[in-house]
Write a protein that holds these residues in place. Structure first.
Motif, PDB file in Angstrom:
ATOM      1  N   THR A 138       0.810  -1.171   0.068  1.00  0.00           N
ATOM      2  CA  THR A 138       0.127  -0.017   0.139  1.00  0.00           C
ATOM      3  C   THR A 138       0.812   1.183  -0.119  1.00  0.00           C
ATOM      4  OG1 THR A 138      -1.734  -1.200   1.291  1.00  0.00           O
ATOM      5  CG2 THR A 138      -1.933   1.368   1.327  1.00  0.00           C
ATOM      6  N   ASP A 139       2.092   1.234   0.866  1.00  0.00           N
ATOM      7  CA  ASP A 139       2.657   2.559   0.907  1.00  0.00           C
ATOM      8  C   ASP A 139       3.389   2.641  -0.423  1.00  0.00           C
ATOM      9  OD1 ASP A 139       2.023   2.856   3.452  1.00  0.00           O
ATOM     10  OD2 ASP A 139       3.903   1.580   4.267  1.00  0.00           O
ATOM     11  N   GLU A 141       2.448   1.936  -3.439  1.00  0.00           N
ATOM     12  CA  GLU A 141       1.520   2.250  -4.426  1.00  0.00           C
ATOM     13  C   GLU A 141       1.304   3.750  -4.144  1.00  0.00           C
ATOM     14  OE1 GLU A 141      -3.064   1.138  -5.981  1.00  0.00           O
ATOM     15  OE2 GLU A 141      -2.523   0.651  -3.994  1.00  0.00           O
ATOM     16  N   LYS A 142       1.186   4.368  -3.007  1.00  0.00           N
ATOM     17  CA  LYS A 142       1.086   5.647  -2.762  1.00  0.00           C
ATOM     18  C   LYS A 142       2.319   6.308  -3.069  1.00  0.00           C
ATOM     19  CE  LYS A 142      -2.113   5.271   1.208  1.00  0.00           C
ATOM     20  NZ  LYS A 142      -2.364   5.446   2.769  1.00  0.00           N
ATOM     21  N   ASP A 145       2.540   6.798  -6.782  1.00  0.00           N
ATOM     22  CA  ASP A 145       1.624   8.032  -7.344  1.00  0.00           C
ATOM     23  C   ASP A 145       2.358   9.433  -6.846  1.00  0.00           C
ATOM     24  OD1 ASP A 145       0.015   6.346  -8.163  1.00  0.00           O
ATOM     25  OD2 ASP A 145      -1.188   6.334  -6.289  1.00  0.00           O
TER      26      ASP A 145
END
Length: 605
Positions: A138-139, A141-142, A145
């Protein structure tokens, strides 16, 4: 416990031990990898086997395989062998106590916390590992971005900076254009003032001429009437009419001469590499004592002709005119005579070429005349010399900061010297000469120094000089000449000549700023040394040549016949020069001078 398949993997390892040995090192596999033929080896053994080669030969089946470009680590891992290795490791540590619950035997080492754990604790740890891994993804992916946004912002910032640079260029260009337009306006205003002054001078002469013409016309009309009426005229009267007519012709001659003497042409000399000054306007004489003279018709007997005709001085001639064809020049600069005294090589500076002439001024050939930085191109060449063997022509390609070597037989470029050479680092080379040891002496004008280069290999031998006014210091060294262990340099902005040995030892200097006939210069340029050691210098702005003894004492001056300050004892020859620049002397004492001004020619005397 015995029925658990995972537990059986731990304890049933004895019969599989032989499979865990690498065929190369005969030790247990260390990171086993499969090669295309199906055999497995340690990663370390594969690296040693290929030893930097792009192919590998299987020791068991002898098949050849290509090694991936990034190395053997791209060969796939043998997961089956790795599992067997894990079984052996688990068997060895299975007697350890679980470091989490401290109740059961340890099953294996947890890859997450690196503790020895039992099967139950290992399952719990796997759940924790899955949770941590999910959080990490999740980290990631962020972060991906955020990284994309940061990259886009970086590109946007770069483009904004480029737009700022474009605006700076446009602003600077506009300011420069405005400055040039302002200078153009000022130059044209100065030109209009000079035109007005010259026209006023001409009008005074024309007014006087009109008065003389009325008197002459009246005399001619009355004299012709007497002759046509066949009046009895004594011979003495005819002689009187002839003498009066001769006096009037002399008056006409003097009027024309006075007009051409008082009126001056206006020339414009561009100043390159200067943003604050486009150029300078100068008044120059419209009369050339070499190729133009006043010729008024006289129909009376030569015995009664007392007129002094203006003719070119005896023994002086010119070669060339403005243009870009054969025997045409645009600001000719340096020139040299071949060592067999058969040819003259002339630097046609603003035509970006060399021209070869016979020693008496007949055209033979020229280089291409293409301006540029290419191998066969020149950019404002300034001076030229011939090497010891009389086989090679060396030209200072000033605008390209290099020397260019031509074959003297076909005018083809042989090689370049100094280009991209950090040791030599030429900056606007000007004057150049070559001694009997094939050493080149160059006026490195932009660096205010003299450098010595070996012609055969272009190696820097020595250098001296810096910007200044002391002995051995220069302010734009311009032209250079060597003969009999003597090296003379025209120090342009210091208005002097400096004399050295070929090793660079300072000997003496002569000259200072001025225009008098006491050995003064206004921007000395070309220099030559004759067989007796006399120095001849092209005094550029003073439009004259000056001859000095081997010790630097003024001996003679070659200048135009209208000089009012010239000492008759120093007047060697009367020649009207127009910015003399290049200078050379043949072994027979013939002098060749190039002119940078509006005449664009060579003077020979």
């Amino acid at each position: 416990m015995a029925s658990n398949p995972e537990f059986r993997r731990v304890v049933n390892y004895t019969d599989l031990e032989v499979l865990l040995e690498c065929p190369l090192c005969l030790d247990r596999f260390d990171q086993p990898r499969l090669i295309p033929c199906g055999h497995s080896y340690c990663t370390k053994c594969l690296n040693e086997l290929c030893a930097g080669s792009d192919t590998i030969i299987c020791p068991q089946c002898r098949q050849h395989h290509d090694v991936p470009t990034t190395g053997v680590t791209l060969f796939p891992r043998n997961l089956s062998y790795q599992q067997l290795l894990d079984i052996r490791t688990e068997q060895l540590v299975s007697t350890r106590q679980c470091q989490v619950c401290n109740k059961k035997h340890a099953f294996s080492d947890c890859l997450h916390c690196h503790k020895a754990v039992c099967l139950d604790c290992k399952k719990l740890h796997r759940q924790e590992l899955a949770t941590v891994t999910s959080a990490l993804l999740t980290d990631l992916e962020k972060s991906s971005d955020l990284c994309k946004d940061a990259l886009n912002m970086e590109v946007t910032t770069f483009l904004m900076h480029c737009d700022t640079v474009k605006k700076q260029i446009s602003t600077y260009a506009k300011e420069l254009i405005d400055l040039i337009k302002q200078q153009e306006k000022e130059l044209k205003n100065d030109l209009n003032k000079m035109i007005t002054q010259q026209l006023d001078a001409s009008k005074k002469v024309l007014t006087q001429f009109e008065k003389n013409k009325e008197e002459i016309d009246h005399f001619v009309r009355l004299s012709k009437q007497k002759i046509e009426r066949n009046e009895s005229i004594l011979d003495e009267k005819y002689i009187e009419i002839q003498n009066t007519a001769t006096k009037h012709l002399t008056t006409l001659q003097n009027v024309v001469t006075t007009l051409k003497t008082k009126r001056k042409d206006i020339s414009f000399t561009p100043i390159h590499l200067r943003q604050d000054n486009l150029g300078e306007l100068n008044l120059i004489s419209p009369i050339s004592s070499l190729d133009q003279h006043v010729s008024l018709l006289i129909s009376i007997d030569d015995n009664n002709n007392n007129l002094q005709q203006l003719v070119p001085p005896s023994g002086i001639r010119q070669v060339g005119q403005w243009g870009n064809g054969p025997l045409e020049f645009w600001c000719p600069s340096g020139l040299t005579i071949t060592r067999n005294n058969e040819h003259l090589i002339v630097v046609d500076s603003w035509n970006h070429r060399l021209q070869m002439l016979t020693i008496d001024g007949q055209y033979i050939r020229s280089t291409s005349g293409k301006k540029g930085r290419g191998f066969e191109e020149l950019n404002n060449p300034r001076d030229v010399c011939i090497n010891k063997s009389n086989q090679w022509i060396i030209v200072s390609d000033s605008g390209n900061h290099r020397l260019v070597v031509y074959d003297i037989n076909n005018f083809q470029v042989e090689r370049l010297i100094g280009e991209h050479d950090s040791q030599i680092n030429l900056h606007y080379p000007f004057g150049i000469c070559c001694d009997d040891d094939d050493l080149l002496y160059i006026c490195d004008r932009g660096n205010n120094r003299i450098i010595v280069i070996r012609f055969n290999d272009g190696i820097l031998i020595r250098q001296w000089g810096r910007k200044g006014i002391q002995h051995g210091e220069f302010d734009a060294p311009d032209f250079i000449c060597c003969r009999q262990n003597i090296l003379a340099v025209s120090d342009f902005n210091n208005h002097r000549i400096q004399v050295f040995t070929l090793n660079g030892e300072f000997l003496f200097t002569f000259g200072k700023l001025g225009s008098s006939d006491t050995g003064e210069f206004r921007y000395p340029r070309g220099i030559a040394i004759d067989d007796e050691g006399f120095f001849m210098v092209a005094d550029w702005v003073n439009n004259r040549l000056q001859l000095f003894t081997p010790t630097g004492e003024l001996s003679a001056i070659v200048s135009d016949k209208n000089s009012e300050s010239l000492n008759d004892e120093l007047a060697l020859l009367k020649v009207e020069f127009d910015r003399p620049i290049g200078l050379t002397v043949s072994s027979q004492g013939v002098v060749f001078v190039t002119e940078w001004g509006r005449s664009h020619r060579i003077i020979i005397y």
